[in-house]
Design an enzyme around this catalytic site. Sequence first.
Site, PDB file in Angstrom:
ATOM      1  N   LEU A  21      -7.555  10.495  -4.451  1.00 51.28           N
ATOM      2  CA  LEU A  21      -8.646  10.971  -3.525  1.00 51.28           C
ATOM      3  C   LEU A  21      -9.328  12.461  -4.280  1.00 51.28           C
ATOM      4  O   LEU A  21     -10.598  12.188  -4.461  1.00 51.28           O
ATOM      5  CB  LEU A  21      -8.299  11.185  -2.247  1.00 51.28           C
ATOM      6  CG  LEU A  21      -9.342  11.825  -1.219  1.00 51.28           C
ATOM      7  CD1 LEU A  21     -10.717  11.173  -0.979  1.00 51.28           C
ATOM      8  CD2 LEU A  21      -8.979  12.056   0.342  1.00 51.28           C
ATOM      9  N   LYS A  84      -6.989  13.175  17.952  1.00 50.98           N
ATOM     10  CA  LYS A  84      -6.017  13.052  18.899  1.00 50.98           C
ATOM     11  C   LYS A  84      -5.897  14.706  19.348  1.00 50.98           C
ATOM     12  O   LYS A  84      -6.264  15.490  18.338  1.00 50.98           O
ATOM     13  CB  LYS A  84      -4.927  12.462  18.513  1.00 50.98           C
ATOM     14  CG  LYS A  84      -4.309  13.098  17.293  1.00 50.98           C
ATOM     15  CD  LYS A  84      -3.279  12.262  16.340  1.00 50.98           C
ATOM     16  CE  LYS A  84      -2.821  12.974  15.272  1.00 50.98           C
ATOM     17  NZ  LYS A  84      -1.678  12.266  14.652  1.00 50.98           N
ATOM     18  N   ARG A 119      -7.548   5.753   3.735  1.00 59.13           N
ATOM     19  CA  ARG A 119      -7.980   4.806   4.720  1.00 59.13           C
ATOM     20  C   ARG A 119      -7.510   5.557   6.055  1.00 59.13           C
ATOM     21  O   ARG A 119      -6.429   5.647   6.511  1.00 59.13           O
ATOM     22  CB  ARG A 119      -6.968   3.644   4.492  1.00 59.13           C
ATOM     23  CG  ARG A 119      -7.349   2.930   3.383  1.00 59.13           C
ATOM     24  CD  ARG A 119      -6.408   1.534   3.279  1.00 59.13           C
ATOM     25  NE  ARG A 119      -6.887   0.790   2.382  1.00 59.13           N
ATOM     26  CZ  ARG A 119      -6.989  -0.578   2.294  1.00 59.13           C
ATOM     27  NH1 ARG A 119      -6.589  -1.242   3.605  1.00 59.13           N
ATOM     28  NH2 ARG A 119      -7.310  -1.393   1.214  1.00 59.13           N
ATOM     29  N   ILE A 120      -8.654   6.386   6.445  1.00 56.70           N
ATOM     30  CA  ILE A 120      -8.402   7.143   7.649  1.00 56.70           C
ATOM     31  C   ILE A 120      -7.847   6.766   8.804  1.00 56.70           C
ATOM     32  O   ILE A 120      -8.051   5.498   9.151  1.00 56.70           O
ATOM     33  CB  ILE A 120      -9.876   7.825   8.108  1.00 56.70           C
ATOM     34  CG1 ILE A 120     -10.778   6.776   8.305  1.00 56.70           C
ATOM     35  CG2 ILE A 120     -10.277   9.113   6.996  1.00 56.70           C
ATOM     36  CD1 ILE A 120     -12.085   7.224   8.924  1.00 56.70           C
ATOM     37  N   CYS A 122      -4.835   5.335   9.343  1.00 56.89           N
ATOM     38  CA  CYS A 122      -4.028   4.257   8.893  1.00 56.89           C
ATOM     39  C   CYS A 122      -2.763   4.414   8.372  1.00 56.89           C
ATOM     40  O   CYS A 122      -1.899   3.885   8.113  1.00 56.89           O
ATOM     41  CB  CYS A 122      -4.884   3.238   8.376  1.00 56.89           C
ATOM     42  SG  CYS A 122      -6.279   2.492   8.930  1.00 56.89           S
ATOM     43  N   GLY A 123      -2.573   5.670   7.904  1.00 54.43           N
ATOM     44  CA  GLY A 123      -0.981   6.175   7.641  1.00 54.43           C
ATOM     45  C   GLY A 123      -0.086   6.165   8.420  1.00 54.43           C
ATOM     46  O   GLY A 123       0.086   5.296   9.407  1.00 54.43           O
ATOM     47  N   LEU A 124       0.030   7.644   8.885  1.00 55.79           N
ATOM     48  CA  LEU A 124       1.109   8.059   9.815  1.00 55.79           C
ATOM     49  C   LEU A 124       0.430   7.856  11.362  1.00 55.79           C
ATOM     50  O   LEU A 124       1.232   7.510  12.002  1.00 55.79           O
ATOM     51  CB  LEU A 124       1.449   9.458   9.903  1.00 55.79           C
ATOM     52  CG  LEU A 124       2.022   9.927   8.367  1.00 55.79           C
ATOM     53  CD1 LEU A 124       2.277  11.499   8.382  1.00 55.79           C
ATOM     54  CD2 LEU A 124       3.515   9.323   8.462  1.00 55.79           C
ATOM     55  N   ASP A 125      -0.938   7.960  11.544  1.00 55.54           N
ATOM     56  CA  ASP A 125      -1.536   7.191  12.744  1.00 55.54           C
ATOM     57  C   ASP A 125      -1.361   5.802  13.198  1.00 55.54           C
ATOM     58  O   ASP A 125      -1.679   5.636  14.141  1.00 55.54           O
ATOM     59  CB  ASP A 125      -2.794   7.954  12.837  1.00 55.54           C
ATOM     60  CG  ASP A 125      -2.996   9.294  12.989  1.00 55.54           C
ATOM     61  OD1 ASP A 125      -1.958   9.931  13.560  1.00 55.54           O
ATOM     62  OD2 ASP A 125      -4.106  10.065  12.674  1.00 55.54           O
ATOM     63  N   LEU A 152      -3.834   4.797  -3.229  1.00 55.04           N
ATOM     64  CA  LEU A 152      -2.713   5.039  -4.241  1.00 55.04           C
ATOM     65  C   LEU A 152      -2.236   3.646  -4.681  1.00 55.04           C
ATOM     66  O   LEU A 152      -2.171   2.931  -4.010  1.00 55.04           O
ATOM     67  CB  LEU A 152      -1.632   5.882  -3.623  1.00 55.04           C
ATOM     68  CG  LEU A 152      -1.972   7.495  -3.433  1.00 55.04           C
ATOM     69  CD1 LEU A 152      -0.960   8.019  -3.041  1.00 55.04           C
ATOM     70  CD2 LEU A 152      -2.770   8.006  -4.619  1.00 55.04           C
TER      71      LEU A 152
END
Length: 152
Positions: A21, A84, A119-120, A122-125, A152
């Site tokens: 990114l 959040k 990918r906003i 969509c990772g840890l969230d 990635l």
Amino acid sequence: MATRLNEDPEGSRITYVKGDLFACPKTDSLAHCISEDCRMGAGIAVLFKKRFGGVQELLSQQKKSGEVAVLKRDGRYIYYLITKKRASHKPTYENLQKSLEAMKSHCLKNGVTDLSMPRIGCGLDRLQWENVSAILEEVFESTDIKITVYTL
């Protein structure tokens, strides 16, 4: 090295690129998701914090869930989508959509035409990309803003 994965599938305004990114064009504004407390202690948020700093500047904006905090760095905007209340919470699609609407307004007022993001949400969230991408398409459909999503 970034690899372009698609140009415009079925009229999508999102282009997908496999790569870093932070290797995006220096003219692109960037976006990612954070909590109201601006902790940025995990995931890609850590890289944003290291690269752009400004935690106190972000906190001083006193943004709430569903809003967007903004830093300006080297002539481009860095968008912090507040999705959040606390870092340990999970976002809702509703808060994500509201924060994207707020970002869109800022982009339009400030002449931003190119946005790059991961990918906003969509990772840890743990939000689902098929839902997030549909929200992105809907929010930005009436604009000329180009969105590039890096994986990635």
